[in-house]
Every structure is written in structure tokens, then in C-alpha cells.
Design a protein around this motif. Structure first.
Motif, PDB file in Angstrom:
ATOM      1  N   PRO A  21     -11.601   1.015  27.843  1.00  0.00           N
ATOM      2  CA  PRO A  21     -12.292  -0.243  27.504  1.00  0.00           C
ATOM      3  C   PRO A  21     -12.120  -1.285  28.606  1.00  0.00           C
ATOM      4  O   PRO A  21     -11.036  -1.434  29.165  1.00  0.00           O
ATOM      5  CB  PRO A  21     -11.587  -0.687  26.212  1.00  0.00           C
ATOM      6  CG  PRO A  21     -10.968   0.551  25.651  1.00  0.00           C
ATOM      7  CD  PRO A  21     -10.634   1.415  26.831  1.00  0.00           C
ATOM      8  N   LYS A  22     -13.184  -1.986  28.919  1.00  0.00           N
ATOM      9  CA  LYS A  22     -13.166  -2.967  30.015  1.00  0.00           C
ATOM     10  C   LYS A  22     -12.128  -4.060  29.775  1.00  0.00           C
ATOM     11  O   LYS A  22     -11.432  -4.468  30.699  1.00  0.00           O
ATOM     12  CB  LYS A  22     -14.555  -3.595  30.210  1.00  0.00           C
ATOM     13  CG  LYS A  22     -15.637  -2.591  30.550  1.00  0.00           C
ATOM     14  CD  LYS A  22     -15.356  -1.876  31.855  1.00  0.00           C
ATOM     15  CE  LYS A  22     -16.461  -0.865  32.126  1.00  0.00           C
ATOM     16  NZ  LYS A  22     -15.997   0.364  32.715  1.00  0.00           N
ATOM     17  N   ASP A  23     -12.014  -4.535  28.527  1.00  0.00           N
ATOM     18  CA  ASP A  23     -11.032  -5.586  28.257  1.00  0.00           C
ATOM     19  C   ASP A  23      -9.609  -5.066  28.431  1.00  0.00           C
ATOM     20  O   ASP A  23      -8.708  -5.802  28.815  1.00  0.00           O
ATOM     21  CB  ASP A  23     -11.239  -6.197  26.871  1.00  0.00           C
ATOM     22  CG  ASP A  23     -11.114  -5.181  25.744  1.00  0.00           C
ATOM     23  OD1 ASP A  23     -11.438  -3.992  25.961  1.00  0.00           O
ATOM     24  OD2 ASP A  23     -10.708  -5.583  24.641  1.00  0.00           O
ATOM     25  N   TYR A  24      -9.398  -3.775  28.210  1.00  0.00           N
ATOM     26  CA  TYR A  24      -8.080  -3.178  28.416  1.00  0.00           C
ATOM     27  C   TYR A  24      -7.778  -3.061  29.912  1.00  0.00           C
ATOM     28  O   TYR A  24      -6.670  -3.340  30.351  1.00  0.00           O
ATOM     29  CB  TYR A  24      -8.008  -1.807  27.743  1.00  0.00           C
ATOM     30  CG  TYR A  24      -6.661  -1.157  27.896  1.00  0.00           C
ATOM     31  CD1 TYR A  24      -5.600  -1.535  27.086  1.00  0.00           C
ATOM     32  CD2 TYR A  24      -6.440  -0.197  28.865  1.00  0.00           C
ATOM     33  CE1 TYR A  24      -4.350  -0.961  27.236  1.00  0.00           C
ATOM     34  CE2 TYR A  24      -5.202   0.378  29.027  1.00  0.00           C
ATOM     35  CZ  TYR A  24      -4.166  -0.004  28.209  1.00  0.00           C
ATOM     36  OH  TYR A  24      -2.919   0.564  28.366  1.00  0.00           O
TER      37      TYR A  24
ATOM     38  N   LYS B 259      -6.205   3.086  20.819  1.00  0.00           N
ATOM     39  CA  LYS B 259      -7.058   1.991  21.277  1.00  0.00           C
ATOM     40  C   LYS B 259      -7.771   2.321  22.577  1.00  0.00           C
ATOM     41  O   LYS B 259      -8.877   1.862  22.824  1.00  0.00           O
ATOM     42  CB  LYS B 259      -6.237   0.713  21.466  1.00  0.00           C
ATOM     43  CG  LYS B 259      -5.830   0.056  20.186  1.00  0.00           C
ATOM     44  CD  LYS B 259      -5.052  -1.212  20.456  1.00  0.00           C
ATOM     45  CE  LYS B 259      -4.600  -1.838  19.156  1.00  0.00           C
ATOM     46  NZ  LYS B 259      -3.768  -3.021  19.403  1.00  0.00           N
ATOM     47  N   ILE B 260      -7.129   3.127  23.416  1.00  0.00           N
ATOM     48  CA  ILE B 260      -7.728   3.431  24.716  1.00  0.00           C
ATOM     49  C   ILE B 260      -8.202   4.881  24.832  1.00  0.00           C
ATOM     50  O   ILE B 260      -8.892   5.227  25.773  1.00  0.00           O
ATOM     51  CB  ILE B 260      -6.768   3.086  25.882  1.00  0.00           C
ATOM     52  CG1 ILE B 260      -5.422   3.794  25.738  1.00  0.00           C
ATOM     53  CG2 ILE B 260      -6.584   1.587  25.968  1.00  0.00           C
ATOM     54  CD1 ILE B 260      -4.475   3.560  26.884  1.00  0.00           C
TER      55      ILE B 260
END
Length: 134
Positions: free
Chosen positions: A9-12, A88-89
Motif C-alpha cells: 500500500p502506498k500509505d504504508y 495489512k501489507i
């Protein structure tokens, strides 16, 4: 590894120290190659936040999507919080990634053998192993 990074994810991605993750990732690959060649086992000891979880997710993505030379993996994590961080990732993928904890063991037990990557808590892994040897 770059294509696997693009799957996170980009926010990660904006929260990680990429060089630390690359270092941990390379240590993991060395460990796996040594283990498969029956060399001595090693322990990966790194402080929280140094990229262990991210490196595992990158490795899993390469196994799943980039056809890394390994057919499958069993990741045993200490705590359910580590599993949730990985989830989450590295999202659940039907018949590819399976998360096993006390919350879902009875539901997913039969899917373990069909999954390419199984991520399980230490407590559930121990429970299954003890059952198997009884």
C-alpha cells in the motif's frame, strides 16, 4: 524486489525506511538459501521498526507473484499482532495466503495444505504440532 515493493500500500510505503528493509530482506534470503542447503541455522535479531515484517511481506509477494524459486512457505509469528501487521501489507489471497490464529483455526484447518503461504501464530503452530504427534 522492486515489483513486490509496488504491491505494498502506498500509505504504508511512505512509513518505511527502505534501506533497512532491503538489508533485512537480503538477510532473510541468505538465511533461506543456507537453510535449504542444510547449513547452520541463524537467528535474525533486529529492533522493532527495522523492516522485518515488511521484508517478509516482500518475500511472500515474490513467491506468489514473481515466481521466486520457492514453492511455498510457513511463517510462524510470535503474536497475533504480528500477523495482523502482515495482513495489512500482504492481504489474504484465496488458495495462496492463509492466516491461522486461535480466531479461525477450526475454519481454516483443511485449507492449510492447499495454501502456498501459511502465516500462523506460534501458539497455534505448537498446538497443531502437538496434536499431530499424539
Amino acid at each position: 524486489m522492486n515489483s513486490s515493493l509496488n504491491r505494498l500500500p502506498k500509505d504504508y510505503l511512505s512509513t518505511i525506511q527502505l534501506e533497512a528493509v532491503k538489508d533485512i530482506y537480503n538477510v532473510l534470503l541468505d538465511y533461506i538459501n543456507n537453510f535449504l542447503n542444510y547449513a547452520n541455522n541463524n537467528v535474525l535479531l533486529a529492533y522493532p521498526g527495522h523492516g522485518k515484517t515488511t521484508a517478509l511481506a516482500l518475500l511472500a509477494n515474490q513467491i506468489l507473484h514473481d515466481k521466486l524459486k520457492y514453492n511455498g512457505f510457513l511463517f510462524v509469528v510470535k503474536e497475533i499482532s504480528h500477523m495482523k501487521a502482515l495482513n495489512k501489507i500482504l492481504p489474504l489471497e484465496e488458495n495462496k495466503v492463509l492466516y491461522v490464529s486461535h480466531e479461525n483455526l477450526s475454519e481454516v484447518r483443511e485449507k492449510i495444505k492447499q495454501s502456498q503461504i501459511v502465516i500462523i501464530t506460534h501458539a497455534r503452530f505448537k498446538e497443531i504440532a502437538i496434536e499431530h504427534f499424539r
